[in-house]
Enzyme design. Structure first.
Site, PDB file in Angstrom:
ATOM      1  N   HIS A  40       0.867  -1.175   0.000  1.00  0.00           N
ATOM      2  CA  HIS A  40       0.000   0.000   0.000  1.00  0.00           C
ATOM      3  C   HIS A  40       0.906   1.227   0.000  1.00  0.00           C
ATOM      4  O   HIS A  40       1.881   1.297   0.766  1.00  0.00           O
ATOM      5  CB  HIS A  40      -0.902   0.007   1.240  1.00  0.00           C
ATOM      6  CG  HIS A  40      -1.948   1.080   1.211  1.00  0.00           C
ATOM      7  ND1 HIS A  40      -1.675   2.403   1.512  1.00  0.00           N
ATOM      8  CD2 HIS A  40      -3.275   1.027   0.888  1.00  0.00           C
ATOM      9  CE1 HIS A  40      -2.779   3.121   1.396  1.00  0.00           C
ATOM     10  NE2 HIS A  40      -3.773   2.318   1.021  1.00  0.00           N
ATOM     11  N   PRO A  41       0.634   2.218  -0.848  1.00  0.00           N
ATOM     12  CA  PRO A  41       1.540   3.373  -0.943  1.00  0.00           C
ATOM     13  C   PRO A  41       1.714   4.127   0.374  1.00  0.00           C
ATOM     14  O   PRO A  41       2.821   4.626   0.646  1.00  0.00           O
ATOM     15  CB  PRO A  41       0.899   4.258  -2.010  1.00  0.00           C
ATOM     16  CG  PRO A  41      -0.487   3.760  -2.177  1.00  0.00           C
ATOM     17  CD  PRO A  41      -0.473   2.315  -1.824  1.00  0.00           C
ATOM     18  N   ASN A  42       0.677   4.210   1.186  1.00  0.00           N
ATOM     19  CA  ASN A  42       0.786   4.903   2.479  1.00  0.00           C
ATOM     20  C   ASN A  42       1.238   3.983   3.591  1.00  0.00           C
ATOM     21  O   ASN A  42       2.197   4.287   4.322  1.00  0.00           O
ATOM     22  CB  ASN A  42      -0.556   5.542   2.862  1.00  0.00           C
ATOM     23  CG  ASN A  42      -0.989   6.611   1.896  1.00  0.00           C
ATOM     24  OD1 ASN A  42      -1.560   6.310   0.855  1.00  0.00           O
ATOM     25  ND2 ASN A  42      -0.730   7.865   2.229  1.00  0.00           N
ATOM     26  N   ASP A  43       0.556   2.858   3.735  1.00  0.00           N
ATOM     27  CA  ASP A  43       0.795   1.994   4.882  1.00  0.00           C
ATOM     28  C   ASP A  43       2.137   1.287   4.836  1.00  0.00           C
ATOM     29  O   ASP A  43       2.702   0.956   5.894  1.00  0.00           O
ATOM     30  CB  ASP A  43      -0.327   0.946   4.993  1.00  0.00           C
ATOM     31  CG  ASP A  43      -1.676   1.579   5.266  1.00  0.00           C
ATOM     32  OD1 ASP A  43      -1.698   2.720   5.779  1.00  0.00           O
ATOM     33  OD2 ASP A  43      -2.705   0.951   4.938  1.00  0.00           O
ATOM     34  N   ASN A  79      33.452  35.480 -31.943  1.00  0.00           N
ATOM     35  CA  ASN A  79      33.096  36.051 -30.635  1.00  0.00           C
ATOM     36  C   ASN A  79      33.491  35.139 -29.477  1.00  0.00           C
ATOM     37  O   ASN A  79      33.618  33.922 -29.652  1.00  0.00           O
ATOM     38  CB  ASN A  79      31.592  36.319 -30.580  1.00  0.00           C
ATOM     39  CG  ASN A  79      31.163  37.391 -31.557  1.00  0.00           C
ATOM     40  OD1 ASN A  79      31.942  38.281 -31.890  1.00  0.00           O
ATOM     41  ND2 ASN A  79      29.933  37.306 -32.042  1.00  0.00           N
ATOM     42  N   SER A  95       5.356  13.307   4.371  1.00  0.00           N
ATOM     43  CA  SER A  95       5.943  14.142   3.317  1.00  0.00           C
ATOM     44  C   SER A  95       6.808  15.235   3.918  1.00  0.00           C
ATOM     45  O   SER A  95       7.786  15.679   3.302  1.00  0.00           O
ATOM     46  CB  SER A  95       4.829  14.786   2.476  1.00  0.00           C
ATOM     47  OG  SER A  95       4.049  13.811   1.836  1.00  0.00           O
ATOM     48  N   SER A 140      29.004  36.115 -36.394  1.00  0.00           N
ATOM     49  CA  SER A 140      28.016  37.068 -36.880  1.00  0.00           C
ATOM     50  C   SER A 140      27.339  36.544 -38.134  1.00  0.00           C
ATOM     51  O   SER A 140      27.971  35.878 -38.965  1.00  0.00           O
ATOM     52  CB  SER A 140      28.683  38.412 -37.181  1.00  0.00           C
ATOM     53  OG  SER A 140      27.768  39.294 -37.800  1.00  0.00           O
ATOM     54  N   HIS A 183      41.060  49.608 -12.503  1.00  0.00           N
ATOM     55  CA  HIS A 183      40.083  50.626 -12.919  1.00  0.00           C
ATOM     56  C   HIS A 183      39.988  50.736 -14.444  1.00  0.00           C
ATOM     57  O   HIS A 183      39.642  51.799 -14.974  1.00  0.00           O
ATOM     58  CB  HIS A 183      40.425  52.008 -12.332  1.00  0.00           C
ATOM     59  CG  HIS A 183      40.556  52.021 -10.849  1.00  0.00           C
ATOM     60  ND1 HIS A 183      39.494  52.256 -10.000  1.00  0.00           N
ATOM     61  CD2 HIS A 183      41.634  51.819 -10.041  1.00  0.00           C
ATOM     62  CE1 HIS A 183      39.913  52.207  -8.745  1.00  0.00           C
ATOM     63  NE2 HIS A 183      41.204  51.947  -8.740  1.00  0.00           N
ATOM     64  N   LYS A 240      33.963  37.311 -38.418  1.00  0.00           N
ATOM     65  CA  LYS A 240      33.901  37.704 -37.010  1.00  0.00           C
ATOM     66  C   LYS A 240      33.823  36.466 -36.114  1.00  0.00           C
ATOM     67  O   LYS A 240      33.074  35.537 -36.381  1.00  0.00           O
ATOM     68  CB  LYS A 240      32.687  38.594 -36.760  1.00  0.00           C
ATOM     69  CG  LYS A 240      32.726  39.352 -35.431  1.00  0.00           C
ATOM     70  CD  LYS A 240      31.574  40.347 -35.370  1.00  0.00           C
ATOM     71  CE  LYS A 240      31.739  41.334 -34.226  1.00  0.00           C
ATOM     72  NZ  LYS A 240      31.751  40.704 -32.929  1.00  0.00           N
ATOM     73  N   GLU A 278      30.467  34.231 -22.870  1.00  0.00           N
ATOM     74  CA  GLU A 278      29.100  34.722 -22.801  1.00  0.00           C
ATOM     75  C   GLU A 278      28.169  33.684 -22.179  1.00  0.00           C
ATOM     76  O   GLU A 278      27.284  34.014 -21.381  1.00  0.00           O
ATOM     77  CB  GLU A 278      28.626  35.113 -24.205  1.00  0.00           C
ATOM     78  CG  GLU A 278      29.346  36.360 -24.718  1.00  0.00           C
ATOM     79  CD  GLU A 278      29.208  36.547 -26.222  1.00  0.00           C
ATOM     80  OE1 GLU A 278      28.442  35.780 -26.854  1.00  0.00           O
ATOM     81  OE2 GLU A 278      29.861  37.456 -26.764  1.00  0.00           O
TER      82      GLU A 278
END
Length: 462
Positions: A127-130, A324, A138, A316, A186, A322, A329
Site C-alpha cells: 500500500h503506498p501509504n501503509d 566572438n 511528506s 556574426s 580601474h 567575425k 558569454e
C-alpha cells in the site's frame, strides 16, 4: 487512451492504464497545470534511495515484512536506473511540502513492487501509504530527498567540473609564469605582472570556492527523516531515523547523519541557503574570470588582444570573419541565472511558518539547476576556451613597452612628484618615459634602464 480507476480518500480517479501512478498523483497532475518545470529527476532519485532505506529499516525493526521491503527496494532500484522516468509527471509548482511528489513515488513503487510480488506468487500487497510511506511523512521525506539530491549533485557533478577547470588554470598559470605584461586597475594601465600571476588569481578563486562549497555541504548532510509530521517523530520507531540513515549511506557511499533537531530540519532550510551562497560565490568568480578572458582576447585588431582563444563558430550572421567569445558569454549568463536563483532560494527559505517551510520544491529546483548549470558551463568553458588560451606575445610586449605606469619603479629614486611629472610630460608629448626623464634632467639613460626593469617589478620583494 485507455484508463483504469484508482481510488483515494477523496474518491475515484481515472488514470491512464499505461502509467504506474495512482489517484493522488493524477489529482496533482490535473490540479497544477502550471509551467513546464518538472520535479527534478535528482529529487525523485533521492526519494528512491530514501524509500528503499526506510523499507529496510522498517523490516529490521520488525515493522514491515521482509518480502515487502525487498519489493520496495527492487522498485526503487528501477527508479535509480532511470527505467521509470515516464511515471513521474508532476511539476515543481505544487504543494510547498512536496506531498504530491512523495505520493507519486509511493504510488509508483507500490505498483511496481506489487508486480514483483505477483510474479513471485506472493499473497502480500504493498500500500503506498501503509507500507511504502511507513514511519514517514511528506514533511520529513521531501527535505530528506532534497538534501540527498543536493549533496549528490554537488559532490558527484559540480565539484569534479570545478576541479577540471581549476587544473587547467593551474597548467596555464605555470606555463605563462615568465610572460611579463602590463597590469590594469580601474580599466587603466597599472604596474606590470606576469600572465601567470594574473591567472594565479583566477586559480585561487576556484581553489577557495571549492573549499567553501565542500565546507558548506557538510551541513546539508543532516537529514530530516524521522521527524514525520511536525518534528516529534509521531508514528516512527525511536531507532527508525538512525537505521534509515545507515542504509542511505550504504546506498550513496556518503556520510549523511540524522538531523539532531527535527523541528529545525522541517521548518528551516538554512543549510541550502548557505551552500547555495557558496555556489553564488563560485558564480561570481567564473563571471569575473570569463569577463577577464573576453576583455584580454578582445579585438583582434581594435581591442586589447593580449591573449587568443579558440574560434569555435562564426560570430556574426552579417559580418564575415567575425569570431566572438561565446564560451565567456555562456558561462556569464549561467552566473546571472545562479545569482537570480540565490535570491529565490533565500526568499523561499525565509518563509518557514511554525513547524514547516512550504517552499521546498522551488528551493530544490533552483539549487539543483544552479549546480548543474555551473558544472556544465565550467566544463564547456574549460574545454572550448581556457584549454586553448594562448598569449599574444607581440601585443603583450607592445603594451608593456608603451605603458606610462612603469614610471612607478622610479618613486623610490626620484620621488612620487618627479615620477608623476615624467609620466604626464611623456603622455602630453607622446614620448617614451626614458626620453622624457632624460629631457627633464631627472635621470640618465643608464639610471633609467637600471631602475625600470619590468620583470623585476613583478617581484617587488626579491
Amino acid at each position: 487512451m485507455s484508463y483504469r480507476i484508482e481510488k483515494d480518500t477523496l474518491g475515484e480517479m481515472k488514470v491512464p492504464s499505461d502509467k504506474y501512478w495512482a489517484a493522488q498523483t493524477q489529482r496533482s497532475k490535473e490540479n497544477f497545470p502550471i509551467g513546464q518545470e518538472k520535479m527534478p529527476k535528482e529529487v525523485i532519485e533521492g526519494f528512491a534511495i530514501l524509500k528503499k532505506s526506510a523499507a529496510f529499516a522498517n523490516a529490521e525493526l520488525g515493522l514491515l515484512e521482509k518480502e515487502k521491503a525487498e519489493a520496495i527496494g527492487r522498485a526503487a532500484d528501477l527508479i535509480l536506473k532511470g527505467e521509470l522516468d515516464e511515471h513521474f509527471p508532476l511539476v515543481v509548482w505544487q504543494t510547498g511540502s512536496g506531498t504530491q511528489s512523495n505520493m507519486n513515488v509511493n504510488e509508483v513503487i507500490a505498483y511496481v513492487g506489487n508486480e514483483y510480488l505477483n510474479s513471485n506468487n506472493s499473497d502480500l500487497r504493498l500500500h503506498p501509504n501503509d507500507d511504502v510511506n511507513k514511519s514517514q511523512s511528506s514533511n520529513d521525506t521531501y527535505p530528506t530527498a532534497m538534501h540527498i539530491a543536493s549533496v549528490r549533485k554537488v559532490e558527484e557533478v559540480l565539484l569534479p567540473s570545478l576541479g577540471q577547470l581549476k587544473n587547467t588554470l593551474k597548467e596555464k598559470m605555470e606555463a605563462f609564469q615568465d610572460i611579463v605584461k602590463i597590469g590594469r586597475t580601474h580599466l587603466q594601465d597599472a604596474t606590470p605582472l606576469t600572465l601567470g600571476q594574473e591567472i594565479s588569481g583566477w586559480h585561487r578563486m576556484l581553489e577557495k570556492t571549492d573549499n567553501m562549497i565542500k565546507e558548506s555541504t557538510s551541513y546539508v548532510k543532516e537529514l530530516a527523516i524521522g521527524g514525520t509530521a511536525v518534528g516529534t517523530g509521531l508514528n516512527a520507531h525511536v531507532d527508525f531515523s538512525e537505521k534509515v540513515v545507515e542504509h542511505i549511506n550504504i546506498e550513496t557511499s556518503n556520510s549523511f547523519i540524522s538531523a539532531p533537531n527535527k523541528f529545525h530540519a522541517l521548518t528551516s532550510h538554512d543549510e541550502l541557503v548557505h551552500t547555495h551562497g557558496a555556489l553564488k560565490a563560485l558564480a561570481a568568480d567564473v563571471m569575473k574570470i570569463a569577463n577577464d578572458v573576453r576583455w584580454l582576447a578582445s579585438g583582434p585588431r581594435c581591442g586589447i588582444g593580449e591573449i587568443t582563444i579558440p574560434a569555435n563558430e562564426p560570430g556574426s550572421s552579417i559580418m564575415p570573419g567575425k569570431v566572438n567569445p561565446t564560451q565567456s558569454e555562456a558561462i556569464t549568463m549561467v552566473a546571472a541565472q545562479v545569482m537570480g536563483n540565490d535570491a529565490t532560494i533565500g526568499f523561499a527559505a525565509s518563509q518557514g511558518n511554525f513547524e514547516l517551510n512550504v517552499y521546498k520544491p522551488v528551493i530544490a529546483y533552483n539549487f539543483l539547476q544552479s549546480a548543474q548549470l555551473l558544472a556544465d558551463s565550467m566544463v564547456s568553458f574549460d574545454e572550448r576556451c581556457v584549454a586553448g588560451l594562448e598569449p599574444n606575445h607581440e601585443q603583450i610586449e607592445k603594451y608593456l613597452r608603451d605603458s606610462l605606469m612603469l614610471v612607478t619603479a622610479l618613486n623610490p629614486h626620484i620621488g612620487y612628484e618627479n615620477a608623476a611629472k615624467i609620466a604626464k610630460t611623456a603622455f602630453e608629448k607622446d614620448q617614451t618615459l626614458k626620453q622624457t626623464a632624460v629631457e627633464l634632467d631627472l635621470l640618465t639613460e643608464e639610471e633609467f634602464d637600471q631602475y625600470v626593469d619590468p620583470k623585476a617589478m613583478t617581484k617587488p620583494n626579491a
